[in-house]
Design an enzyme around this catalytic site. Structure first.
Site, short mmCIF file in Angstrom:
data_model
loop_
_atom_site.label_atom_id
_atom_site.label_comp_id
_atom_site.label_asym_id
_atom_site.label_seq_id
_atom_site.Cartn_x
_atom_site.Cartn_y
_atom_site.Cartn_z
N CYS A 143 0.83 -1.21 0.00
CA CYS A 143 0.00 0.00 0.00
C CYS A 143 0.86 1.26 0.00
O CYS A 143 0.61 2.19 -0.77
CB CYS A 143 -0.94 -0.01 1.19
SG CYS A 143 -0.14 -0.29 2.78
N HIS A 147 -2.02 5.61 6.28
CA HIS A 147 -0.64 6.07 6.41
C HIS A 147 -0.57 7.52 5.90
O HIS A 147 -1.34 7.91 5.02
CB HIS A 147 0.30 5.24 5.54
CG HIS A 147 0.24 3.77 5.76
ND1 HIS A 147 0.55 3.18 6.98
CD2 HIS A 147 -0.06 2.73 4.93
CE1 HIS A 147 0.44 1.87 6.87
NE2 HIS A 147 0.06 1.57 5.63
#
Lengths: 339, 339
Positions: free
Chosen positions: A141, A221
């Site tokens: 990711c 994130h």
């Protein structure tokens, strides 16, 4: 109609299964789960054929009334390709012991090492070079997020160097076993982190150094990105490049999207499945050009940004679509993405 | 013996009071608190004379049996200098309305703007230039941390540019009213943040650009630092420079100090008052020289790193010690610091 097996029905597998089912050039031959769980039950209710790894696992499913259609072996016989969504490192073992002997193409996830596969994959960056390969992996990711945005800037203006601090979420929302609860954890303590080399598996010519830490959140994130540009660019040109890029959206604190929690709330309001956000969100206010340097801050939905990449990877590996942009456009449309 | 008034007895004030009481060239004339609280009660038990801002506040203290020695006005008559530890922006008002009319020297905190004072202060960087001034401010915890480490590297090797991402704690440990709980908040959403210009109030010649975000922790800020050096340096030389610098310590994940929580646990084991850590902690593993670039990750204890700076600021402003290094050494020794 490409028949897709999904081996592993966790965070990524269940999303890739739903996404594949929404395409008109592929169908889900079945999904594989090791143990019975609410997710296995829901998979069957959704109409997916449910398989398990070995015959030994079947009684556990029968015991709780979940219908099993057979084993992984049975499923692979009826499939053209397998998307391996098992936990990190298990994929490499599966490749050697299962997929290679059965001569079935496989797509792995970012938890597998680059050397396990013939190529690492990001649809916007290197679709063409993965055409017809047998074993590729969709990068993690974080790496997917960086490849989308760095690739966009590199193609538009050239990147002399990229320096990135990754502030990673500690756990996924449904994970009650992982920390930290009240600490910032440099992870790794060493600089650089492995993320830079991982980006280079897709964009080998970018000079990138990354450092990373983990914080007590479950939602996305965040990357603090600093670039030295090869060619001059104005802030407006950078904004325009991001606006024209697929799978990147600009959000604004002034518009109320002032945190990762608000980015996720935006995805919920969009009505996305599981409230996911496939796109990388860049804070518009953060984009700034100072001399030959470019800065921005971006958020990555760790559970879902790789999902459209897996769909494109299926098309690239099977060769059912040779043109990256056509595949991306089709995936985006079928998943209801913004662009 | 310099008589020090402490106006404001919150996070910083109570620490500065204790630290000043440990010095042999100053004494605490009294501390000022607006409202009665457990901290006011403990201040009196510790032997501090407790004052309050105005006569109107006295009955509230009497009502709960806390002895008040008078008002701020009474205290200032018996003091040579005041350390203003009131909330941000209140200090500027106090300067105009109270300290200037009474011609008393004052030290402010990082919550006040640089233009409020004659100079910003960091003991290691610009002690001499603050000698004899009337109004200075000790810069914020983040700026203090950056000045200590950037100043050290700039003096040793020269800094061509500094690029820093600050990952800030959301709230102090005793603060139950502040977030975020589960989000990463770019704060400000814009890049650069104000921290770079604030560092330049102390180190005006450093080319520094910062970005900042807030995360759900209470234990320490973390800075991800990237430097372009003016002169070549090896990793060993950088480690040596940090080892020789005052108020900077190296910690190691290999030694078990792998997060901000562990850095704080280290301070607890050292037996520090309030389990504080006055020093800036740099992860040794994070220090790396790549070409002409230097990287490291550091942690800043937001409640306490400015405390020794306030003590040195008292000496600089009153002129009782002209030599920065002698003041720093004395403060460090009296506070039981490592170096």
């Amino acid at each position: 109609m490409i028949r897709v097996a999904i081996n592993g029905y966790g965070t990524i597998g269940k999303r890739v299964a739903d996404a594949a089912a929404l395409q008109d050039d592929m169908k889900v031959a079945g999904v594989v789960k090791t143990r019975p769980s609410f997710e296995a039950r829901i998979a069957v209710k959704k109409g997916f054929r449910l398989f398990t790894n070995t015959k030994d696992n079947i009684p556990a499913f029968n015991a709780v009334g979940i219908k099993i259609s057979g084993t992984l072996d049975d499923l692979l016989k009826e499939s053209d390709i397998v998307v391996d969504c098992t936990p990190g490192k298990v994929g490499a073992e599966n490749k050697e012991k299962i997929y290679m002997p059965r001569k079935i193409k496989a797509i792995f996830q970012g938890g597998e090492k680059a050397k396990t596969v013939e190529a690492s994959f990001n649809a916007l960056c290197n679709y063409a070079s993965c055409l017809g390969k047998n074993y590729i992996r969709v990068v993690s990711c974080n790496t997917t997020g960086l490849c989308r945005t760095l690739g966009t800037i590199d193609r538009a203006f050239g990147i002399k160097k990229a320096r990135v601090t990754l502030v990673r979420r500690g756990a996924d929302p449904a994970d009650a076993d992982t920390g930290p609860i009240n600490a910032i954890v440099p992870d790794p303590a060493e600089v650089p982190s492995h993320h830079g080399p991982d980006v280079k598996t897709i964009l080998p010519n970018i000079d990138i150094i990354t450092s990373a830490m983990v914080v007590p959140t479950t939602l996305m994130h965040v990357h603090s990105v600093g670039i030295t540009l090869s060619r001059p660019a104005t802030r407006e040109e950078v904004i325009s490049a991001f606006q024209n890029a697929s799978r990147i959206i600009l959000v604004s604190a002034a518009d109320g999207i002032d945190s990762t929690a608000k980015v996720m709330e935006y995805a919920r309001e969009l009505g996305r499945p599981r409230s996911d956000l496939y796109e990388i969100a860049i804070w518009k206010e953060s984009i700034n050009v100072i001399g030959d340097e470019l800065f921005w801050t971006q958020a990555v939905h760790q559970e879902s940004d790789v999902v459209p990449e897996n769909i494109d990877a299926i098309r690239a590996v099977t060769g059912i679509e040779k043109d990256a942009h056509k595949s991306i456009a089709k995936t985006n449309k079928n998943l209801g993405m913004i662009k």
